[in-house]
Design a protein around this motif. Structure first.
Motif, mmCIF file in Angstrom:
data_model
loop_
_atom_site.group_PDB
_atom_site.id
_atom_site.type_symbol
_atom_site.label_atom_id
_atom_site.label_comp_id
_atom_site.label_asym_id
_atom_site.label_seq_id
_atom_site.Cartn_x
_atom_site.Cartn_y
_atom_site.Cartn_z
ATOM 1 N N HIS A 196 50.290 51.500 40.878
ATOM 2 C CA HIS A 196 49.938 50.949 39.561
ATOM 3 C C HIS A 196 48.479 50.486 39.551
ATOM 4 N N PHE A 197 48.087 49.726 40.585
ATOM 5 C CA PHE A 197 46.706 49.239 40.630
ATOM 6 C C PHE A 197 45.720 50.382 40.873
ATOM 7 N N ALA A 198 46.139 51.363 41.679
ATOM 8 C CA ALA A 198 45.266 52.502 41.923
ATOM 9 C C ALA A 198 44.985 53.245 40.623
ATOM 10 N N SER A 199 46.009 53.379 39.785
ATOM 11 C CA SER A 199 45.818 54.077 38.508
ATOM 12 C C SER A 199 44.913 53.285 37.578
ATOM 13 N N MET A 200 45.025 51.954 37.601
ATOM 14 C CA MET A 200 44.161 51.112 36.767
ATOM 15 C C MET A 200 42.694 51.232 37.205
ATOM 16 N N ILE A 201 42.493 51.271 38.519
ATOM 17 C CA ILE A 201 41.122 51.387 39.033
ATOM 18 C C ILE A 201 40.559 52.771 38.743
ATOM 19 N N GLU A 202 41.402 53.801 38.855
ATOM 20 C CA GLU A 202 40.968 55.158 38.501
ATOM 21 C C GLU A 202 40.554 55.213 37.028
ATOM 22 N N LEU A 203 41.260 54.464 36.185
ATOM 23 C CA LEU A 203 40.931 54.419 34.758
ATOM 24 C C LEU A 203 39.562 53.779 34.549
ATOM 25 N N GLU A 204 39.264 52.775 35.378
ATOM 26 C CA GLU A 204 37.946 52.142 35.292
ATOM 27 C C GLU A 204 36.829 53.146 35.585
ATOM 28 N N ARG A 225 41.526 41.657 39.229
ATOM 29 C CA ARG A 225 41.211 41.497 40.650
ATOM 30 C C ARG A 225 42.049 40.398 41.310
ATOM 31 N N ASP A 226 42.309 39.323 40.588
ATOM 32 C CA ASP A 226 43.115 38.236 41.169
ATOM 33 C C ASP A 226 44.542 38.704 41.433
ATOM 34 N N GLN A 227 45.094 39.467 40.491
ATOM 35 C CA GLN A 227 46.449 39.983 40.670
ATOM 36 C C GLN A 227 46.504 40.999 41.810
ATOM 37 N N LEU A 228 45.432 41.792 41.929
ATOM 38 C CA LEU A 228 45.370 42.764 43.021
ATOM 39 C C LEU A 228 45.339 42.053 44.373
ATOM 40 N N GLN A 229 44.539 40.975 44.471
ATOM 41 C CA GLN A 229 44.476 40.230 45.722
ATOM 42 C C GLN A 229 45.828 39.584 46.038
ATOM 43 N N GLU A 230 46.499 39.100 44.994
ATOM 44 C CA GLU A 230 47.825 38.493 45.166
ATOM 45 C C GLU A 230 48.809 39.526 45.702
ATOM 46 N N LEU A 231 48.734 40.749 45.150
ATOM 47 C CA LEU A 231 49.628 41.812 45.607
ATOM 48 C C LEU A 231 49.329 42.191 47.054
ATOM 49 N N ILE A 232 48.050 42.284 47.399
ATOM 50 C CA ILE A 232 47.675 42.644 48.772
ATOM 51 C C ILE A 232 48.170 41.591 49.756
ATOM 52 N N ASN A 233 48.041 40.319 49.383
ATOM 53 C CA ASN A 233 48.547 39.238 50.246
ATOM 54 C C ASN A 233 50.054 39.382 50.464
ATOM 55 N N LYS A 234 50.755 39.697 49.382
ATOM 56 C CA LYS A 234 52.213 39.838 49.451
ATOM 57 C C LYS A 234 52.592 41.028 50.340
ATOM 58 N N ILE A 235 51.902 42.171 50.126
ATOM 59 C CA ILE A 235 52.206 43.373 50.912
ATOM 60 C C ILE A 235 51.857 43.159 52.377
ATOM 61 N N THR A 236 50.741 42.481 52.625
ATOM 62 C CA THR A 236 50.319 42.226 54.006
ATOM 63 C C THR A 236 51.363 41.394 54.751
ATOM 64 N N LEU A 237 51.960 40.418 54.063
ATOM 65 C CA LEU A 237 53.017 39.606 54.684
ATOM 66 C C LEU A 237 54.219 40.467 55.063
ATOM 67 N N SER A 257 40.523 46.207 54.110
ATOM 68 C CA SER A 257 39.265 46.706 53.537
ATOM 69 C C SER A 257 39.216 46.458 52.032
ATOM 70 N N VAL A 258 40.381 46.602 51.369
ATOM 71 C CA VAL A 258 40.439 46.303 49.926
ATOM 72 C C VAL A 258 40.125 44.830 49.687
ATOM 73 N N SER A 294 34.377 49.984 41.806
ATOM 74 C CA SER A 294 35.764 50.445 41.673
ATOM 75 C C SER A 294 36.013 51.677 42.528
ATOM 76 N N GLU A 295 34.993 52.489 42.708
ATOM 77 C CA GLU A 295 35.145 53.718 43.473
ATOM 78 C C GLU A 295 35.543 53.431 44.919
ATOM 79 N N PHE A 296 34.890 52.424 45.537
ATOM 80 C CA PHE A 296 35.214 52.081 46.923
ATOM 81 C C PHE A 296 36.597 51.438 47.031
ATOM 82 N N LEU A 297 36.959 50.611 46.031
ATOM 83 C CA LEU A 297 38.305 50.023 46.024
ATOM 84 C C LEU A 297 39.358 51.116 45.945
ATOM 85 N N ALA A 298 39.095 52.097 45.085
ATOM 86 C CA ALA A 298 40.047 53.191 44.902
ATOM 87 C C ALA A 298 40.244 53.969 46.200
ATOM 88 N N ILE A 299 39.167 54.186 46.945
ATOM 89 C CA ILE A 299 39.241 54.934 48.210
ATOM 90 C C ILE A 299 40.139 54.205 49.209
#
Length: 456
Positions: free
Chosen positions: A167-175, A188-200, A407-408, A418-423
């Motif tokens: 979902h976030f990848a598609s949003m960034i691709e749209l950017e 970006r705050d929601q993306l960081q929140e998701l990354i924290n959750k996934i990392t756990l 890295s994200v 956005s390009e580097f985030l998407a990668i």
């Protein structure tokens, strides 16, 4: 990569037995079987039915059999599948397989039935690997972990994470499509929140591998100590059989003895070793050297000492020489039937070393020691997470996913385009996809399925 050929193989273990099951899969499986089957016309029979008849090579009857029909896609491979149950004679089995090959079938490669199930969408890659784990499981815990993975427990957890990242990848691709307008569709705050959750979640799964791997392979448990401490007597008591030679002559055990003990559904691979002392001959020296090697490869070390004849100083010296970081250490005072145990109060052990006093010869507290071994190696870890990683390929992919997500995070803290985030997000998705088979290569599949048995 899916072959159009119809494959055949023996699916039961090789060797003589009451029954042998020969399996075929492919578009022509029913047709080929029907050409050698004397009974009902199999081509007109419904799926999931059994049929008694004869397998004949021309006018020669090879065997009386029962044929099971599974018409695709309602089968293990989603292709037409036939299973022929014949008498378990090696001669009969080979005669039938050779006949089916002459009629157009091809000998199956290792794991080819399960490979076809994966390629045809009947299961994902982690579930396919669980099939091999299920076949080789030799304990209740290993069976439970493999069944959970086969039923998609691991896959489901990963797919939830993957969908959120997509979902976030598609949003960034749209950017990127609106880069000139300088707009942000991905919060970006929601993306960081998701990354924290996934990392756990990833960290939890990675940590589970330590236990998952020993459940799958068994827990290497070395019994070590000085000569005549009672190591072999303890091994016999734990196994409840006379497996090792017991003698009052020091240095009786020259080589390692290995046996499997199941405690609460977990296999402990017990290794009785040569006594630790200054060797008196070359053979004993080799035995002592092997003992030290086995200790370094163990998950649990059971140090057995003679509570009658060893001083507290000698015990502490032994512990200092045997202790290795990362190996669970259980100190066992043996022969308590021969002495008062008050002197054990003088023994001060490090907090991370478990302790128990027993009499291996009289079988005192041996069952309690089994409980302590289980608590030391497993404890309550099995209840922490139902999903457990047992495959080194999976844990490596999880670690690479974690690196990509880091890295994200770095790109969010020190803002990048956005390009580097998407990668980086795409890289994380790639590694997650490797586990379930969303992303595969022929080399990867060959490496996985070549380890399967032929008929699976």
């Amino acid at each position: 990569m899916i072959s159009n050929e119809t494959i055949v193989a023996l699916s039961t273990p090789p060797g003589s037995g009451a029954i042998g099951v020969i399996r075929l899969s492919g578009a022509a499986a029913i047709e080929i079987t029907n050409s050698v089957f004397s009974g009902k016309n199999l081509l007109s029979q419904p799926t999931h039915t059994l049929h008694f008849g004869l397998i004949k090579d021309g006018d020669i009857v090879i065997d009386e059999v029962v044929v099971s029909l599974f018409v695709g896609p309602k089968s293990y491979t989603k292709e037409n599948v036939v299973e022929i149950s014949c008498h378990g004679s090696n001669y009969i089995i080979q005669q039938i397989i050779n006949l089916l090959i002459r009629k157009g079938a091809t000998a199956a490669k290792p794991g080819e039935f399960t490979l076809r199930a994966f390629l045809n969408g009947a299961m994902d890659l982690s579930q396919a690997e669980a099939v091999a784990d299920l076949i080789s499981s030799d304990s209740q815990a290993a069976h439970s972990v493999a069944m959970n993975q086969l039923r998609g427990g691991f896959s489901n957890e990963l797919n939830v994470l993957r969908e959120q990242l997509i979902h976030f990848a598609s949003m960034i691709e749209l950017e990127l499509d609106f880069s000139e307008e300088d707009v942000e569709f991905a919060n970006r705050d929601q993306l960081q929140e998701l990354i924290n959750k996934i990392t756990l979640v990833l960290s939890k799964l990675i940590r589970s591998f330590e236990l998952g791997n020993v459940i799958k392979e068994g827990i290497n448990t070395v019994i070590a100590g000085r000569p005549n401490a009672g190591k072999s007597t303890l091994l016999n008591a734990l196994l409840n059989e006379d497996r090792a030679i017991v003698s009052e002559i020091a240095g009786t055990t020259r080589d390692t003895i290995e046996e499997v003990l199941n405690i609460n559904g977990i296999n402990f691979r017990l290794i009785d070793t040569a006594g630790i002392r200054e060797a008196t001959d070359t053979i004993e020296a080799i035995g002592v050297e092997k003992t030290m090697q086995k200790i370094s490869q163990s998950a649990v070390l059971v140090y057995v000492f003679d509570v009658v004849n060893l001083t507290v100083t000698e015990i502490q010296e032994d512990i200092a020489s045997l202790y290795q970081p990362g190996i669970a250490f259980v100190a066992v005072a043996n022969k308590i039937d021969l002495t008062f145990t008050d002197r054990l109060k003088e023994l001060e052990l490090p907090s991370d070393i478990q302790f128990m006093a027993i009499s291996a010869k009289e079988n005192q507290h041996v069952e309690d020691l089994k409980g302590l071994l289980y608590e030391t190696a497993v404890g309550d870890k099995l209840s922490e997470s139902h999903t457990m990683v047992t495959n080194i390929r999976h844990v490596e992919a999880l670690r690479r996913t974690q690196d990509s997500l880091n890295s994200v995070s770095e790109g969010l803290v020190n803002p990048v385009t956005s390009e580097f985030l998407a990668i980086d997000i795409k890289q994380a998705l790639y590694y997650l996809g490797e586990i379930t088979g969303k992303v595969t290569t022929d080399d990867l599949l060959e490496n996985i399925f070549s380890k399967f048995c032929i008929g699976k």
